[in-house]
Motif scaffolding. Structure first.
Motif, PDB file in Angstrom:
ATOM      1  N   PRO A  61      17.236   7.728   5.638  1.00 31.14           N
ATOM      2  CA  PRO A  61      18.561   7.555   5.026  1.00 31.14           C
ATOM      3  C   PRO A  61      19.122   8.852   4.449  1.00 31.14           C
ATOM      4  O   PRO A  61      18.402   9.850   4.375  1.00 31.14           O
ATOM      5  CB  PRO A  61      18.293   6.521   3.925  1.00 31.14           C
ATOM      6  CG  PRO A  61      16.851   6.686   3.595  1.00 31.14           C
ATOM      7  CD  PRO A  61      16.161   7.057   4.867  1.00 31.14           C
ATOM      8  N   PRO A  62      20.418   8.841   4.065  1.00 29.26           N
ATOM      9  CA  PRO A  62      21.128  10.078   3.728  1.00 29.26           C
ATOM     10  C   PRO A  62      20.504  10.930   2.626  1.00 29.26           C
ATOM     11  O   PRO A  62      20.705  12.136   2.600  1.00 29.26           O
ATOM     12  CB  PRO A  62      22.513   9.570   3.306  1.00 29.26           C
ATOM     13  CG  PRO A  62      22.685   8.279   4.023  1.00 29.26           C
ATOM     14  CD  PRO A  62      21.316   7.667   4.059  1.00 29.26           C
ATOM     15  N   ASP A  63      19.747  10.342   1.701  1.00 32.29           N
ATOM     16  CA  ASP A  63      19.192  11.124   0.595  1.00 32.29           C
ATOM     17  C   ASP A  63      17.790  11.650   0.886  1.00 32.29           C
ATOM     18  O   ASP A  63      17.098  12.175  -0.004  1.00 32.29           O
ATOM     19  CB  ASP A  63      19.181  10.300  -0.692  1.00 32.29           C
ATOM     20  CG  ASP A  63      18.260   9.082  -0.595  1.00 32.29           C
ATOM     21  OD1 ASP A  63      17.820   8.760   0.523  1.00 32.29           O
ATOM     22  OD2 ASP A  63      17.991   8.466  -1.644  1.00 32.29           O
ATOM     23  N   SER A  64      17.341  11.539   2.135  1.00 36.63           N
ATOM     24  CA  SER A  64      15.958  11.888   2.470  1.00 36.63           C
ATOM     25  C   SER A  64      15.627  13.360   2.289  1.00 36.63           C
ATOM     26  O   SER A  64      14.457  13.715   2.144  1.00 36.63           O
ATOM     27  CB  SER A  64      15.654  11.483   3.919  1.00 36.63           C
ATOM     28  OG  SER A  64      15.716  10.092   4.076  1.00 36.63           O
ATOM     29  N   ARG A  65      16.638  14.228   2.280  1.00 32.20           N
ATOM     30  CA  ARG A  65      16.393  15.658   2.136  1.00 32.20           C
ATOM     31  C   ARG A  65      16.382  16.110   0.672  1.00 32.20           C
ATOM     32  O   ARG A  65      16.044  17.262   0.388  1.00 32.20           O
ATOM     33  CB  ARG A  65      17.436  16.467   2.913  1.00 32.20           C
ATOM     34  CG  ARG A  65      17.324  16.385   4.403  1.00 32.20           C
ATOM     35  CD  ARG A  65      16.143  17.173   4.935  1.00 32.20           C
ATOM     36  NE  ARG A  65      16.433  18.589   5.043  1.00 32.20           N
ATOM     37  CZ  ARG A  65      15.620  19.567   4.709  1.00 32.20           C
ATOM     38  NH1 ARG A  65      14.438  19.288   4.208  1.00 32.20           N
ATOM     39  NH2 ARG A  65      15.952  20.826   4.850  1.00 32.20           N
ATOM     40  N   VAL A  66      16.725  15.212  -0.213  1.00 31.68           N
ATOM     41  CA  VAL A  66      16.774  15.595  -1.630  1.00 31.68           C
ATOM     42  C   VAL A  66      15.871  14.732  -2.509  1.00 31.68           C
ATOM     43  O   VAL A  66      15.486  15.146  -3.603  1.00 31.68           O
ATOM     44  CB  VAL A  66      18.221  15.536  -2.177  1.00 31.68           C
ATOM     45  CG1 VAL A  66      19.085  16.586  -1.499  1.00 31.68           C
ATOM     46  CG2 VAL A  66      18.838  14.159  -1.998  1.00 31.68           C
ATOM     47  N   PHE A  67      15.514  13.549  -2.019  1.00 30.18           N
ATOM     48  CA  PHE A  67      14.676  12.650  -2.821  1.00 30.18           C
ATOM     49  C   PHE A  67      13.465  12.211  -2.011  1.00 30.18           C
ATOM     50  O   PHE A  67      13.605  11.617  -0.935  1.00 30.18           O
ATOM     51  CB  PHE A  67      15.457  11.421  -3.269  1.00 30.18           C
ATOM     52  CG  PHE A  67      14.607  10.404  -3.986  1.00 30.18           C
ATOM     53  CD1 PHE A  67      14.146  10.650  -5.278  1.00 30.18           C
ATOM     54  CD2 PHE A  67      14.242   9.222  -3.361  1.00 30.18           C
ATOM     55  CE1 PHE A  67      13.344   9.723  -5.931  1.00 30.18           C
ATOM     56  CE2 PHE A  67      13.448   8.294  -4.005  1.00 30.18           C
ATOM     57  CZ  PHE A  67      12.993   8.542  -5.297  1.00 30.18           C
ATOM     58  N   VAL A  68      12.274  12.515  -2.524  1.00 34.83           N
ATOM     59  CA  VAL A  68      11.021  12.102  -1.893  1.00 34.83           C
ATOM     60  C   VAL A  68      10.244  11.266  -2.904  1.00 34.83           C
ATOM     61  O   VAL A  68       9.887  11.754  -3.980  1.00 34.83           O
ATOM     62  CB  VAL A  68      10.181  13.318  -1.450  1.00 34.83           C
ATOM     63  CG1 VAL A  68       8.869  12.854  -0.829  1.00 34.83           C
ATOM     64  CG2 VAL A  68      10.955  14.182  -0.466  1.00 34.83           C
ATOM     65  N   LEU A  69       9.996  10.029  -2.569  1.00 39.16           N
ATOM     66  CA  LEU A  69       9.252   9.127  -3.451  1.00 39.16           C
ATOM     67  C   LEU A  69       7.869   9.704  -3.740  1.00 39.16           C
ATOM     68  O   LEU A  69       7.192  10.221  -2.843  1.00 39.16           O
ATOM     69  CB  LEU A  69       9.121   7.756  -2.782  1.00 39.16           C
ATOM     70  CG  LEU A  69       8.700   6.577  -3.666  1.00 39.16           C
ATOM     71  CD1 LEU A  69       9.780   6.265  -4.692  1.00 39.16           C
ATOM     72  CD2 LEU A  69       8.425   5.348  -2.799  1.00 39.16           C
ATOM     73  N   GLN A  70       7.449   9.637  -4.982  1.00 41.62           N
ATOM     74  CA  GLN A  70       6.165  10.206  -5.401  1.00 41.62           C
ATOM     75  C   GLN A  70       5.031   9.174  -5.278  1.00 41.62           C
ATOM     76  O   GLN A  70       5.244   7.980  -5.502  1.00 41.62           O
ATOM     77  CB  GLN A  70       6.249  10.688  -6.853  1.00 41.62           C
ATOM     78  CG  GLN A  70       7.359  11.695  -7.106  1.00 41.62           C
ATOM     79  CD  GLN A  70       7.152  13.002  -6.369  1.00 41.62           C
ATOM     80  OE1 GLN A  70       6.187  13.710  -6.612  1.00 41.62           O
ATOM     81  NE2 GLN A  70       8.059  13.320  -5.457  1.00 41.62           N
ATOM     82  N   PRO A  71       3.818   9.624  -4.942  1.00 35.02           N
ATOM     83  CA  PRO A  71       2.673   8.701  -4.849  1.00 35.02           C
ATOM     84  C   PRO A  71       2.378   7.963  -6.148  1.00 35.02           C
ATOM     85  O   PRO A  71       1.780   6.882  -6.125  1.00 35.02           O
ATOM     86  CB  PRO A  71       1.511   9.625  -4.470  1.00 35.02           C
ATOM     87  CG  PRO A  71       2.162  10.769  -3.761  1.00 35.02           C
ATOM     88  CD  PRO A  71       3.471  10.981  -4.470  1.00 35.02           C
TER      89      PRO A  71
END
Length: 325
Positions: A61-71
């Protein structure tokens, strides 16, 4: 097909407009023949480079380059790591280690598919961590998530090699139990790594899931154009020739596919297994599964059975044959 063309025109409208405008100017000054040749060459160039747009989806989705879910969202202990690849790009990775005796447990290098980022795979990784009792290194390719650069076939191969070299430098990892895992596009990246002479004897096991024989083969499956069978190989910008590379794989191999996968035909998984050069190989065709194999009830048990067949701390040539089709 209509949706593909619409997506290409939307994403390449600037280049397409410039090509048309340039061809008009050439026609005005040099005549019809020169303008026609320039237009054809421009269209060929656009279509060649547009192949990246059809394969790599780092913004979906569009925010994939700025937001990465943390473990930590899944209560997983982790290190957020950035390393520099052999060609100078910084790529982002998560290393998730077992809380106790991580240096005695197998470690998986996880190569994700062609869309989004590694954070979107954490639910699956949590299953690996808890049910397989292994360490996991998630690799975010160049041009994806928080990694630098732009995706390309050779670039992804270099990212995989750099990740492997990194994990082999860790003192808290058992270097004799390295599992290379790849799903979809990541399967092609994993196969390339496991087939290279400088790496193949250092890998304990290879697991590929819902992956394809090659990009040209996938183009023929998706587009269904007969003319693609006659298209010279150099016309394909991205090839990922996994089928031919499987002969060089020496480590124990598990091929996972969904029996009802509508995108990647299960026959491709079987073809990869048949071509595999490993003495120990196994097919897990999950009944009724599509591209969601990891959500099936039999998914983790299949992986557990495969790993249980592998002697701990053994080099690949010591494995017994477990070829199942």
């Amino acid at each position: 097909m209509y949706n593909i063309l619409r997506a290409l025109l939307y994403r390449l409208w600037v280049v397409s407009t410039f090509t048309l405008f340039g061809s008009f100017l050439i026609f005005w000054f040099y005549g019809f023949i020169v303008a026609l040749v320039s237009l054809i060459l421009g269209i060929i160039g656009i279509l060649y480079n547009a192949q990246d747009l059809l394969l790599y989806y780092p913004n979906d989705p569009p925010d994939s380059r700025v937001f990465v879910l943390q473990p930590s969202t899944f209560k997983l202990p982790y290190e957020s790591i950035k390393i520099k690849t052999k060609d100078g790009f910084k790529i982002h990775m998560f290393l998730i280690l077992q809380a106790n005796d991580s240096h005695r447990k197998p470690s998986m290098i996880f190569f994700h598919g062609n869309a989004g980022n590694m954070g979107q795979r954490l639910a699956n990784v949590s299953g690996f961590y808890h049910k397989l009792n292994i360490n996991v290194l998630l690799v975010e390719y160049r041009g994806y998530g928080l990694s630098e650069g732009s995706p390309s076939e050779q670039g992804l191969y270099i990212d995989a090699q750099s990740a492997f070299e990194y994990i082999m430098q860790r003192s808290d990892i058992d270097h004799s139990q390295i599992i290379v895992f790849g799903r979809s596009l990541g399967g092609a990246v994993a196969i390339d790594l496991a087939s290279r002479p400088e790496y193949r004897d250092r890998i304990w096991a290879l697991i590929v899931e819902n992956t394809f024989t090659s990009i040209p083969d996938m183009a023929r499956v998706i587009l269904k154009w007969k003319c693609l069978s006659w298209l010279p190989m150099f016309c394909h910008k991205n090839k990922y020739m996994s089928l031919s590379k499987m002969r060089a794989v020496r480590c124990a191999t598990l091929v996972v596919c969904g029996s009802a996968d509508a995108l990647v035909p299960p026959s491709m998984g079987r073809a990869l297994l048949v071509r595999c050069g490993a003495a120990a190989s196994r097919l897990a065709a999950l009944p009724g599964a599509h591209d969601d194999t990891w959500t099936c009830a039999e998914y983790y048990p299949e992986l557990q059975r495969f790993l249980a067949l592998l002697p701990p701390h053994a080099p690949p040539h010591a494995l017994s044959a477990v070829h199942v089709v």
